[in-house]
Design a protein around this motif. Sequence first.
Motif, PDB file in Angstrom:
ATOM      1  N   MET A 113       0.840  -1.181   0.000  1.00 52.24           N
ATOM      2  CA  MET A 113       0.000   0.000   0.000  1.00 52.24           C
ATOM      3  C   MET A 113       0.882   1.240   0.000  1.00 52.24           C
ATOM      4  N   SER A 114       0.428   2.205  -0.715  1.00 48.98           N
ATOM      5  CA  SER A 114       1.209   3.416  -0.919  1.00 48.98           C
ATOM      6  C   SER A 114       0.546   4.605  -0.235  1.00 48.98           C
ATOM      7  N   THR A 115       1.360   5.597   0.126  1.00 52.44           N
ATOM      8  CA  THR A 115       0.813   6.857   0.614  1.00 52.44           C
ATOM      9  C   THR A 115       0.863   7.917  -0.481  1.00 52.44           C
ATOM     10  N   THR A 116       1.599   7.632  -1.562  1.00 52.58           N
ATOM     11  CA  THR A 116       1.616   8.535  -2.712  1.00 52.58           C
ATOM     12  C   THR A 116       0.500   8.128  -3.662  1.00 52.58           C
ATOM     13  N   ILE A 117       0.138   9.043  -4.531  1.00 48.84           N
ATOM     14  CA  ILE A 117      -0.959   8.755  -5.465  1.00 48.84           C
ATOM     15  C   ILE A 117      -0.405   8.025  -6.685  1.00 48.84           C
ATOM     16  N   PRO A 118      -0.831   6.761  -6.878  1.00 46.26           N
ATOM     17  CA  PRO A 118      -0.385   6.032  -8.070  1.00 46.26           C
ATOM     18  C   PRO A 118      -1.146   6.507  -9.307  1.00 46.26           C
ATOM     19  N   ASP A 119      -0.590   6.209 -10.467  1.00 48.83           N
ATOM     20  CA  ASP A 119      -1.261   6.499 -11.733  1.00 48.83           C
ATOM     21  C   ASP A 119      -2.405   5.500 -11.877  1.00 48.83           C
ATOM     22  N   ILE A 120      -3.638   5.980 -11.804  1.00 51.07           N
ATOM     23  CA  ILE A 120      -4.780   5.056 -11.816  1.00 51.07           C
ATOM     24  C   ILE A 120      -4.933   4.314 -13.140  1.00 51.07           C
ATOM     25  N   THR A 121      -4.286   4.798 -14.197  1.00 52.90           N
ATOM     26  CA  THR A 121      -4.358   4.070 -15.468  1.00 52.90           C
ATOM     27  C   THR A 121      -3.544   2.785 -15.403  1.00 52.90           C
ATOM     28  N   HIS A 122      -2.734   2.617 -14.364  1.00 52.84           N
ATOM     29  CA  HIS A 122      -1.940   1.403 -14.207  1.00 52.84           C
ATOM     30  C   HIS A 122      -2.684   0.328 -13.412  1.00 52.84           C
ATOM     31  N   TYR A 123      -3.860   0.645 -12.918  1.00 56.02           N
ATOM     32  CA  TYR A 123      -4.661  -0.355 -12.208  1.00 56.02           C
ATOM     33  C   TYR A 123      -5.199  -1.390 -13.208  1.00 56.02           C
ATOM     34  N   THR A 124      -5.677  -2.498 -12.679  1.00 60.16           N
ATOM     35  CA  THR A 124      -6.167  -3.603 -13.496  1.00 60.16           C
ATOM     36  C   THR A 124      -7.693  -3.523 -13.594  1.00 60.16           C
ATOM     37  N   TYR A 125      -8.168  -3.142 -14.752  1.00 60.98           N
ATOM     38  CA  TYR A 125      -9.610  -2.982 -14.974  1.00 60.98           C
ATOM     39  C   TYR A 125     -10.150  -4.133 -15.814  1.00 60.98           C
ATOM     40  N   ARG A 126     -11.401  -4.469 -15.544  1.00 58.22           N
ATOM     41  CA  ARG A 126     -12.099  -5.470 -16.353  1.00 58.22           C
ATOM     42  C   ARG A 126     -13.501  -4.969 -16.631  1.00 58.22           C
ATOM     43  N   VAL A 127     -13.963  -5.233 -17.836  1.00 59.65           N
ATOM     44  CA  VAL A 127     -15.334  -4.889 -18.207  1.00 59.65           C
ATOM     45  C   VAL A 127     -15.988  -6.151 -18.733  1.00 59.65           C
ATOM     46  N   SER A 128     -17.150  -6.476 -18.183  1.00 59.80           N
ATOM     47  CA  SER A 128     -17.870  -7.663 -18.647  1.00 59.80           C
ATOM     48  C   SER A 128     -19.368  -7.364 -18.670  1.00 59.80           C
ATOM     49  N   TRP A 129     -20.083  -8.194 -19.403  1.00 58.09           N
ATOM     50  CA  TRP A 129     -21.525  -8.051 -19.512  1.00 58.09           C
ATOM     51  C   TRP A 129     -22.173  -8.655 -18.274  1.00 58.09           C
ATOM     52  N   SER A 130     -23.131  -7.953 -17.692  1.00 55.66           N
ATOM     53  CA  SER A 130     -23.880  -8.447 -16.543  1.00 55.66           C
ATOM     54  C   SER A 130     -25.286  -8.826 -16.999  1.00 55.66           C
ATOM     55  N   PRO A 131     -25.565 -10.125 -17.115  1.00 56.25           N
ATOM     56  CA  PRO A 131     -26.913 -10.542 -17.545  1.00 56.25           C
ATOM     57  C   PRO A 131     -28.003 -10.085 -16.561  1.00 56.25           C
ATOM     58  N   GLU A 132     -27.644 -10.058 -15.262  1.00 61.46           N
ATOM     59  CA  GLU A 132     -28.623  -9.652 -14.246  1.00 61.46           C
ATOM     60  C   GLU A 132     -29.036  -8.185 -14.422  1.00 61.46           C
ATOM     61  N   ASP A 133     -28.044  -7.340 -14.729  1.00 67.99           N
ATOM     62  CA  ASP A 133     -28.298  -5.910 -14.847  1.00 67.99           C
ATOM     63  C   ASP A 133     -28.587  -5.466 -16.280  1.00 67.99           C
ATOM     64  N   GLN A 134     -28.289  -6.356 -17.250  1.00 65.79           N
ATOM     65  CA  GLN A 134     -28.451  -6.026 -18.668  1.00 65.79           C
ATOM     66  C   GLN A 134     -27.637  -4.787 -19.045  1.00 65.79           C
ATOM     67  N   GLU A 135     -26.438  -4.687 -18.432  1.00 64.58           N
ATOM     68  CA  GLU A 135     -25.492  -3.614 -18.728  1.00 64.58           C
ATOM     69  C   GLU A 135     -24.086  -4.158 -18.555  1.00 64.58           C
ATOM     70  N   PHE A 136     -23.118  -3.366 -18.981  1.00 68.15           N
ATOM     71  CA  PHE A 136     -21.722  -3.722 -18.773  1.00 68.15           C
ATOM     72  C   PHE A 136     -21.310  -3.272 -17.375  1.00 68.15           C
ATOM     73  N   VAL A 137     -20.509  -4.091 -16.723  1.00 71.17           N
ATOM     74  CA  VAL A 137     -20.005  -3.742 -15.398  1.00 71.17           C
ATOM     75  C   VAL A 137     -18.483  -3.703 -15.450  1.00 71.17           C
TER      76      VAL A 137
END
Length: 114
Positions: free
Chosen positions: A1-25
């Motif tokens: 864990m860091s006390t400095t602000i990391p570049d949030i574009t370096h985080y690990t993102y995932r996008v998938s379809w949610s059948p329950e919500d009928q939207e992308f999550v």
Amino acid sequence: MSTTIPDITHYTYRVSWSPEDQEFVATCLELPSLSWLAPTQDESLQGLRDLVDEVVEDLHRNGEPIPDPLSSRTYSGKFNLRVGERLHRQLAIKAAEEHLSLNQYVVRKLGDAP
């Protein structure tokens, strides 16, 4: 864990379809409590990135630890795993049948996992 602000574009993102919500999550592995629903993949990812940015700024402002991106963390290549005696025996037998050490056998099996 860091006390400095990391570049949030370096985080690990995932996008998938949610059948329950009928939207992308969209989700972020480093901040698993956050998610964002939207009708398109792009909107879902952008909404989550905006939310992550706000949350990280808030954590920083309050002096709370900020998760480091998985991509910037260091790993030793070692971890301990406890298994029951029966499974340990089965793995040792399988390794011996393939003329491998138990470590080599388990690494090979983990590498084969989807």
